[in-house]
Motif scaffolding. Structure first.
Motif, mmCIF file in Angstrom:
data_model
loop_
_atom_site.group_PDB
_atom_site.id
_atom_site.type_symbol
_atom_site.label_atom_id
_atom_site.label_comp_id
_atom_site.label_asym_id
_atom_site.label_seq_id
_atom_site.Cartn_x
_atom_site.Cartn_y
_atom_site.Cartn_z
ATOM 1 N N CYS A 188 0.825 -1.177 0.088
ATOM 2 C CA CYS A 188 -0.041 -0.055 0.364
ATOM 3 C C CYS A 188 1.110 1.148 0.392
ATOM 4 O O CYS A 188 1.684 1.189 1.008
ATOM 5 N N CYS A 191 -0.205 3.132 3.971
ATOM 6 C CA CYS A 191 -0.175 2.561 5.678
ATOM 7 C C CYS A 191 1.327 1.504 4.658
ATOM 8 O O CYS A 191 1.549 1.320 6.417
ATOM 9 N N CYS A 202 -6.430 -1.355 -1.054
ATOM 10 C CA CYS A 202 -6.080 -1.534 0.398
ATOM 11 C C CYS A 202 -6.624 -1.898 1.165
ATOM 12 O O CYS A 202 -8.467 -0.757 1.314
ATOM 13 N N CYS A 205 -6.950 -0.035 4.744
ATOM 14 C CA CYS A 205 -6.649 1.754 4.587
ATOM 15 C C CYS A 205 -7.791 2.243 3.817
ATOM 16 O O CYS A 205 -8.046 3.569 3.831
HETATM 17 ZN ZN ZN Z 1 -3.185 0.966 3.224
#
Ligand code: ZN
Length: 417
Positions: A188, A191, A202, A205
């Motif tokens: 990602c 994050c 993701c 997040c």
């Molecule tokens: Zn993420």
């Protein structure tokens, strides 16, 4: 079956020599000239026949069924028990003296023996040996040993290629990586969480910015199944489909190669390897940790006392030599049939290989006379390939090696008189 085969072999060996098909023509210049032209042998043989033509004199024609050989009963029994594959492994000639023009030859054959079962690259099998001898009157002029491996073919992979993976926008980076020898795991861009299989968003997040890391290529078997059925194109069952837990955390599906399915265990450490299917697709795969890399291909022996003889195996050469040695087996002249039987192409026949070894030895050692010519057969010499003969001499022994692109086609040991 084994005991039955061995008992049969004992009875067959006890029968001794029996008549084999009689050469229909006396030793004659027309067949010799035809043979010499096809094989590129320019020697003046005087009133004699080239010794390597030994078997040529009694070869059957294309429509006449091959006469029974002394080994037929054993070969039949092996066929009936699933040993249906056959490959010639040895052909050995002993020359008592050259055949002379005009001589009417006769031929006899006897059973040699059966050895096995042996595990071979082709499958489990038995080596079957028989002999054929040629006579002028009561005088033996030469003898041939012929040995085949009768094997149980290992289960062939189903026809066709493996189904290619669907490659999309989200997964293109993964397959590009595999082609370049990298196992790329999506990361990602917000994050930093690693995820596999790749996806657009993701799960932690919900960011859509994507990056990737290159996995170190170590993991353990998290779970696995052994696939036996149904058949899958391009795959030979049984094989292991495993979920591998990467050292980096994510889990990925793959096959565990280079290990017997029954030896795979949960928790087993594995290492990354790559299996190239074609120009487009390379699969990340797995093998037990510590598996050494494959050995480099054997390098042909460098030693050669004489210049190498390079023979381009044009279809014309393969066919002309097969016919000039009176070998009408279709795999030596019928491309479509050869391919239908699983061959890459038509290929050189054994009688020609024997003749070419003789030609190379006599070109290299002028004035030599050959007492015996023993050949171990290897990779087929396909049309379109090049056969390269090299050799060296140790006293009265000449070693000849013939290589093609697949490796050794022939290794010959020749005794000079
Ligand atoms: Zn993420």
């Amino acid at each position: 079956m084994h005991d039955e085969l061995m008992a049969l072999a004992g009875r067959m060996a006890a029968e001794g020599e029996r008549p084999a098909p009689t050469p229909p023509d006396p030793v004659n210049p027309a067949m010799i000239r035809h043979w010499q032209q096809a094989l590129g042998d320019v020697r003046d043989w005087g009133g004699e026949a080239p010794p390597a033509m030994l078997q040529v004199w009694s070869m059957p024609g294309p429509v006449k069924a091959k006469g029974p050989t002394a080994a037929d009963a054993a070969l039949k029994l092996l066929n009936a028990h699933g040993f249906t594959g056959v490959v010639a492994v040895n052909c050995e000639h002993v020359y008592d003296r050259p055949a002379k023009l005009g001589e009417e030859l006769t031929s006899r054959s006897r059973f040699g023996g059966v050895v096995g079962p042996k595990r071979t690259a082709m499958g489990e099998g038995y080596f079957v040996t028989w002999y054929q001898s040629w006579y002028a009157g009561e005088e033996r002029i030469g003898e041939m040993l012929f040995r085949v491996l009768k094997f149980q073919p290992v289960r062939r992979r189903p026809k066709g290629k493996p189904t290619p993976p669907a490659i999309g926008l989200d997964t293109a980076f993964f397959w590009e990586g595999a082609r370049e020898g990298e196992l790329r795991i999506q990361k990602c861009g917000e994050c930093g969480v690693l995820r596999h299989p790749p996806g657009p968003m993701c799960p932690a997040c919900h960011a859509t910015r994507q990056e990737h890391v290159v996995a170190a290529g170590r993991g353990t078997v998290y779970s696995y199944v052994v696939h036996h059925h149904p058949p899958v194109p391009g795959r030979t069952p049984p094989y292991v489909v495993a979920l591998i837990e990467l050292a980096e955390g994510p889990r990925i599906l793959g096959n565990v190669l280079d290990v017997a399915p029954q030896d795979v265990t949960v928790g087993m450490p594995v290492q990354l390897t790559f299996q190239r299917l074609d120009d487009e697709v390379t699969l990340p795969q797995w093998q037990p940790a510590g598996t050494p890399p494959p050995p480099p291909r054997a390098v042909p022996e460098e030693r050669s006392d004489w210049p190498a003889l390079e023979l381009p195996l044009t279809p014309t050469f393969v066919i002309a030599t097969a016919l000039a040695t009176r070998d009408f087996t279709p795999v030596h002249h019928d491309t479509a049939l050869a391919r239908a039987q699983g061959s890459q192409d038509i290929f050189l026949n054994i009688l020609t290989t024997m003749g070419l070894v003789q030609r190379y030895v006599l070109d290299s050692v002028p004035g030599a006379s050959i007492a015996d010519l023993k050949v171990k057969l290897g990779a087929p010499a396909y049309a379109g390939d090049t056969l390269v003969l090299t050799g060296f001499r140790d006293g009265d022994t000449v070693t000849v090696r013939g290589t093609v692109s697949l490796g050794d086609h022939v290794k010959a040991t020749v005794t000079l008189r």
